[in-house]
Design a protein around this motif. Structure first.
Motif, PDB file in Angstrom:
ATOM      1  N   LEU A 179      -0.625   9.320   4.886  1.00 22.36           N
ATOM      2  CA  LEU A 179      -1.123   7.937   4.920  1.00 22.36           C
ATOM      3  C   LEU A 179       0.014   6.951   5.168  1.00 22.36           C
ATOM      4  O   LEU A 179      -0.185   5.924   5.824  1.00 22.36           O
ATOM      5  N   ILE A 180       1.179   7.260   4.635  1.00 27.08           N
ATOM      6  CA  ILE A 180       2.335   6.379   4.846  1.00 27.08           C
ATOM      7  C   ILE A 180       2.671   6.317   6.327  1.00 27.08           C
ATOM      8  O   ILE A 180       2.888   5.236   6.881  1.00 27.08           O
ATOM      9  N   VAL A 233       3.029   5.964  -3.102  1.00 25.98           N
ATOM     10  CA  VAL A 233       4.141   6.630  -3.798  1.00 25.98           C
ATOM     11  C   VAL A 233       3.870   6.658  -5.300  1.00 25.98           C
ATOM     12  O   VAL A 233       4.075   7.690  -5.962  1.00 25.98           O
ATOM     13  N   ALA A 234       3.378   5.552  -5.853  1.00 30.33           N
ATOM     14  CA  ALA A 234       3.065   5.499  -7.289  1.00 30.33           C
ATOM     15  C   ALA A 234       1.961   6.501  -7.645  1.00 30.33           C
ATOM     16  O   ALA A 234       2.026   7.162  -8.690  1.00 30.33           O
ATOM     17  N   ALA A 235       0.951   6.636  -6.782  1.00 29.02           N
ATOM     18  CA  ALA A 235      -0.132   7.594  -7.044  1.00 29.02           C
ATOM     19  C   ALA A 235       0.391   9.024  -7.037  1.00 29.02           C
ATOM     20  O   ALA A 235      -0.006   9.849  -7.874  1.00 29.02           O
ATOM     21  N   ILE A 236       1.283   9.322  -6.113  1.00 26.06           N
ATOM     22  CA  ILE A 236       1.877  10.665  -6.071  1.00 26.06           C
ATOM     23  C   ILE A 236       2.683  10.910  -7.341  1.00 26.06           C
ATOM     24  O   ILE A 236       2.568  11.971  -7.969  1.00 26.06           O
ATOM     25  N   LEU A 237       3.476   9.925  -7.748  1.00 28.92           N
ATOM     26  CA  LEU A 237       4.262  10.070  -8.979  1.00 28.92           C
ATOM     27  C   LEU A 237       3.364  10.235 -10.201  1.00 28.92           C
ATOM     28  O   LEU A 237       3.674  11.009 -11.101  1.00 28.92           O
ATOM     29  N   ILE A 240       0.836  -1.201   0.000  1.00 27.60           N
ATOM     30  CA  ILE A 240       0.000   0.000   0.000  1.00 27.60           C
ATOM     31  C   ILE A 240       0.876   1.258   0.000  1.00 27.60           C
ATOM     32  O   ILE A 240       0.584   2.230  -0.703  1.00 27.60           O
ATOM     33  N   ILE A 241       1.960   1.242   0.756  1.00 22.19           N
ATOM     34  CA  ILE A 241       2.887   2.378   0.751  1.00 22.19           C
ATOM     35  C   ILE A 241       3.449   2.584  -0.664  1.00 22.19           C
ATOM     36  O   ILE A 241       3.540   3.714  -1.148  1.00 22.19           O
ATOM     37  N   GLY A 242       3.784   1.490  -1.330  1.00 27.31           N
ATOM     38  CA  GLY A 242       4.267   1.591  -2.708  1.00 27.31           C
ATOM     39  C   GLY A 242       3.222   2.175  -3.648  1.00 27.31           C
ATOM     40  O   GLY A 242       3.547   2.984  -4.530  1.00 27.31           O
TER      41      GLY A 242
END
Length: 181
Positions: free
Chosen positions: A139-140, A33-37, A28-30
């Protein structure tokens, strides 16, 4: 069947799904990060990936969350071997994270947090992107708080209900062979 996941269950698939649940928070943390990118560097709207990648990320978040929650309901050999030897000392050192995990008990706070989290997506411009990214990054920390709490729960002062005091209400031991009156 209550508590069953919508995935096929064979001995190998159950083991694989349990392992996926073990790594659920990291997955979920990954995806965060992918959503932010993806928001910072969006995929071209002409590409078929512009729809499928966000949908796949959302499906991965949901599946990871379900598997993580199922995993957390039983003792995992990998979690047990990763248990720190100085757990009570770690609980003192991570007391803020443990306290953060307990904030989820306040329904108004949770509702307000999710309102800000969702609402931040609709703020236009660079300032909106920065606010949204910070909200997503929070969220992280919440996931890290949750996983820390899961590991150190037996030593969590709030769960033990004793705060910082060292007194524990325990019944007196009964000598072997005697009967209670």
């Amino acid at each position: 069947m209550a508590g069953a996941l919508p995935f096929p269950s064979t001995p190998n698939s159950a083991r694989i799904l349990n392992r996926c649940g073990h790594w659920g928070a990291q997955t979920i943390i990954g995806t965060i990060v992918a959503a932010i990118l993806l928001r910072v560097h969006p995929i071209s709207p002409d590409s078929s990936l512009s729809v499928s990648v966000p949908v796949a990320l959302m499906a991965l978040v949901i599946a990871s969350w379900l598997l993580m929650r199922k995993h957390d309901r039983r003792l995992c050999e990998h979690c047990l071997t990763a248990m720190p030897l100085n757990a009570s000392e770690m609980a003192v050192h991570r007391r803020r994270r443990l306290a953060t995990a307990h904030l989820a008990a306040n329904k108004k706070l949770v509702f307000g947090y999710f309102a800000v989290l969702i609402g931040s997506a609709f703020i236009p411009g660079t300032i909106g992107l920065i606010i949204w990214s910070v909200a997503q990054t929070s969220l992280i920390y919440l996931l890290l708080s949750y996983t820390t709490h899961r590991t150190l729960q037996p030593w969590c002062p709030a769960c033990r209900g004793r705060g910082d005091s060292e007194s524990v209400d325990a019944p007196e031991p009964v000598p072997q062979g005697s009967q209670r009156g």
